[in-house]
Write an enzyme that holds these catalytic residues in place. Structure first.
Site, PDB file in Angstrom:
ATOM      1  N   ARG A 127       7.681 -16.695  50.554  1.00  0.00           N
ATOM      2  CA  ARG A 127       7.314 -16.986  51.939  1.00  0.00           C
ATOM      3  C   ARG A 127       6.124 -17.945  52.013  1.00  0.00           C
ATOM      4  O   ARG A 127       5.260 -17.951  51.144  1.00  0.00           O
ATOM      5  CB  ARG A 127       7.010 -15.716  52.721  1.00  0.00           C
ATOM      6  CG  ARG A 127       5.593 -15.225  52.602  1.00  0.00           C
ATOM      7  CD  ARG A 127       5.300 -14.126  53.605  1.00  0.00           C
ATOM      8  NE  ARG A 127       4.074 -13.441  53.242  1.00  0.00           N
ATOM      9  CZ  ARG A 127       3.647 -12.341  53.821  1.00  0.00           C
ATOM     10  NH1 ARG A 127       4.360 -11.777  54.772  1.00  0.00           N
ATOM     11  NH2 ARG A 127       2.514 -11.788  53.465  1.00  0.00           N
ATOM     12  N   ARG A 160       0.250 -17.641  51.184  1.00  0.00           N
ATOM     13  CA  ARG A 160      -0.929 -16.806  51.399  1.00  0.00           C
ATOM     14  C   ARG A 160      -1.580 -16.514  50.054  1.00  0.00           C
ATOM     15  O   ARG A 160      -0.877 -16.268  49.079  1.00  0.00           O
ATOM     16  CB  ARG A 160      -0.507 -15.499  52.075  1.00  0.00           C
ATOM     17  CG  ARG A 160      -0.794 -15.506  53.558  1.00  0.00           C
ATOM     18  CD  ARG A 160      -0.260 -14.311  54.224  1.00  0.00           C
ATOM     19  NE  ARG A 160      -0.750 -13.045  53.661  1.00  0.00           N
ATOM     20  CZ  ARG A 160      -0.510 -11.866  54.195  1.00  0.00           C
ATOM     21  NH1 ARG A 160       0.191 -11.795  55.305  1.00  0.00           N
ATOM     22  NH2 ARG A 160      -0.970 -10.765  53.654  1.00  0.00           N
ATOM     23  N   ARG A 171      -1.117  -4.345  46.643  1.00  0.00           N
ATOM     24  CA  ARG A 171      -0.864  -4.032  48.058  1.00  0.00           C
ATOM     25  C   ARG A 171       0.198  -2.932  48.191  1.00  0.00           C
ATOM     26  O   ARG A 171       0.110  -2.069  49.058  1.00  0.00           O
ATOM     27  CB  ARG A 171      -0.440  -5.303  48.808  1.00  0.00           C
ATOM     28  CG  ARG A 171      -1.641  -6.230  49.044  1.00  0.00           C
ATOM     29  CD  ARG A 171      -1.240  -7.670  49.276  1.00  0.00           C
ATOM     30  NE  ARG A 171      -0.431  -7.868  50.446  1.00  0.00           N
ATOM     31  CZ  ARG A 171       0.378  -8.921  50.617  1.00  0.00           C
ATOM     32  NH1 ARG A 171       0.471  -9.849  49.694  1.00  0.00           N
ATOM     33  NH2 ARG A 171       1.078  -9.029  51.718  1.00  0.00           N
TER      34      ARG A 171
HETATM   35  P1  AMP Z   1      -1.454  -8.175  56.133  1.00  0.00           P
HETATM   36  O1  AMP Z   1      -1.562  -9.566  56.648  1.00  0.00           O
HETATM   37  O2  AMP Z   1      -1.117  -7.177  57.203  1.00  0.00           O
HETATM   38  O3  AMP Z   1      -0.553  -8.046  54.919  1.00  0.00           O
HETATM   39  O4  AMP Z   1      -2.941  -7.759  55.613  1.00  0.00           O
HETATM   40  C1  AMP Z   1      -3.590  -8.488  54.585  1.00  0.00           C
HETATM   41  C2  AMP Z   1      -4.784  -7.741  54.067  1.00  0.00           C
HETATM   42  O5  AMP Z   1      -5.732  -7.510  55.128  1.00  0.00           O
HETATM   43  C3  AMP Z   1      -4.514  -6.357  53.500  1.00  0.00           C
HETATM   44  O6  AMP Z   1      -4.066  -6.397  52.148  1.00  0.00           O
HETATM   45  C4  AMP Z   1      -5.884  -5.684  53.652  1.00  0.00           C
HETATM   46  O7  AMP Z   1      -6.778  -6.141  52.656  1.00  0.00           O
HETATM   47  C5  AMP Z   1      -6.369  -6.241  54.989  1.00  0.00           C
HETATM   48  N1  AMP Z   1      -5.960  -5.389  56.148  1.00  0.00           N
HETATM   49  C6  AMP Z   1      -5.123  -5.746  57.174  1.00  0.00           C
HETATM   50  N2  AMP Z   1      -4.967  -4.732  58.046  1.00  0.00           N
HETATM   51  C7  AMP Z   1      -5.707  -3.700  57.563  1.00  0.00           C
HETATM   52  C8  AMP Z   1      -5.939  -2.350  57.985  1.00  0.00           C
HETATM   53  N3  AMP Z   1      -5.354  -1.850  59.095  1.00  0.00           N
HETATM   54  N4  AMP Z   1      -6.745  -1.580  57.228  1.00  0.00           N
HETATM   55  C9  AMP Z   1      -7.334  -2.040  56.117  1.00  0.00           C
HETATM   56  N5  AMP Z   1      -7.148  -3.290  55.643  1.00  0.00           N
HETATM   57  C10 AMP Z   1      -6.346  -4.122  56.348  1.00  0.00           C
END
Ligand code: AMP
Length: 222
Positions: A127, A160, A171
């Protein structure tokens, strides 16, 4: 209206949450996008979050809850929000309930985008995101006409920085350890609506629309 999207990395939360928010005429809030933008701008939140994002670890619950409280209080979020990437832990889910209660609001729907880990990893490693319009493209399913250029707006397509094999693994580990209990929290309240996210985008979107229509305060899922 407040709707929550749950699911592992690569399930399509961003794509589907954006689409649902547009259809409902409410705002889409991706906590990952908010954090990435804070890191880029070098704000206090960004300085706190950077080390966690780099490792694929979760930002502490207190930081996230303070951020969500601020987002809920924004004027342009009055009509509603589709939350993408929050809550991700049971304390965040409890905190969200409390923040909504304090504001006389309620959660309308909780959608779980369910997908096999193998398929999610395949999606993540192919992606790209547009640096200009934020659109997400999968290079395997839907290659852009010109290499590295967004079909929608001509912006530059980028991977990303946390879509690398090591960080993807981290993750997933966080997801299994911390986000699975969040699913249990909503399941116990009869709120969790599972959608099979391993199918074409339009089919998944159709099921989400149905799940949202069948949800709502006081309407527990079976
Ligand atoms: P995402 O774009 O949703 O995959 O988030 C990317 C990264 O942001 C994650 O791997 C976490 O490091 C951080 N992150 C995003 N949302 C949260 C959350 N609700 N709680 C803790 N960390 C978050």
């Amino acid at each position: 209206m407040v709707i929550v999207f749950l699911g592992p990395p690569g399930a399509g939360k961003g794509t589907q949450a954006k689409r649902l928010a547009t259809d409902l005429g409410v705002r889409h809030v991706s906590t990952g996008d908010v954090l990435r933008s804070a890191v880029e701008r070098g704000t206090e939140l960004g300085r706190t979050a950077a080390a966690y994002l780099d490792k694929g670890a979760l930002v502490p619950d207190e930081t996230m809850l303070a951020l969500i409280a601020e987002l809920l209080d924004r004027r342009d979020h009055d009509r509603g929000l589709v939350l993408d990437g929050f809550p991700r832990t049971a304390p965040q889910a409890e905190g969200l309930d409390r923040l909504l209660r304090e504001r006389g609001r309620e959660l309308d729907a909780v959608i779980l985008l369910d997908i096999a880990e193998e398929e999610a990893v395949r999606r993540l490693t192919s992606r790209v995101c547009c640096s200009k319009c934020g659109g997400i493209t999968n290079l395997l399913a839907d290659p852009s006409a010109a290499d590295g250029v967004c079909d929608a707006c001509g912006g530059r397509l980028e991977r990303r920085s946390d879509d690398t094999p090591d960080v993807i693994r981290a993750r997933f580990k966080e997801y299994r350890a911390l986000t699975q209990p969040t699913l249990d929290y909503y399941r116990a309240r009869g709120m969790l609506r599972r959608v099979d996210a391993g199918r074409p985008i339009d089919d998944v979107a159709g099921d989400i629309a149905e799940a949202v229509a069948g949800s709502g305060p006081g309407r527990a899922a079976g």
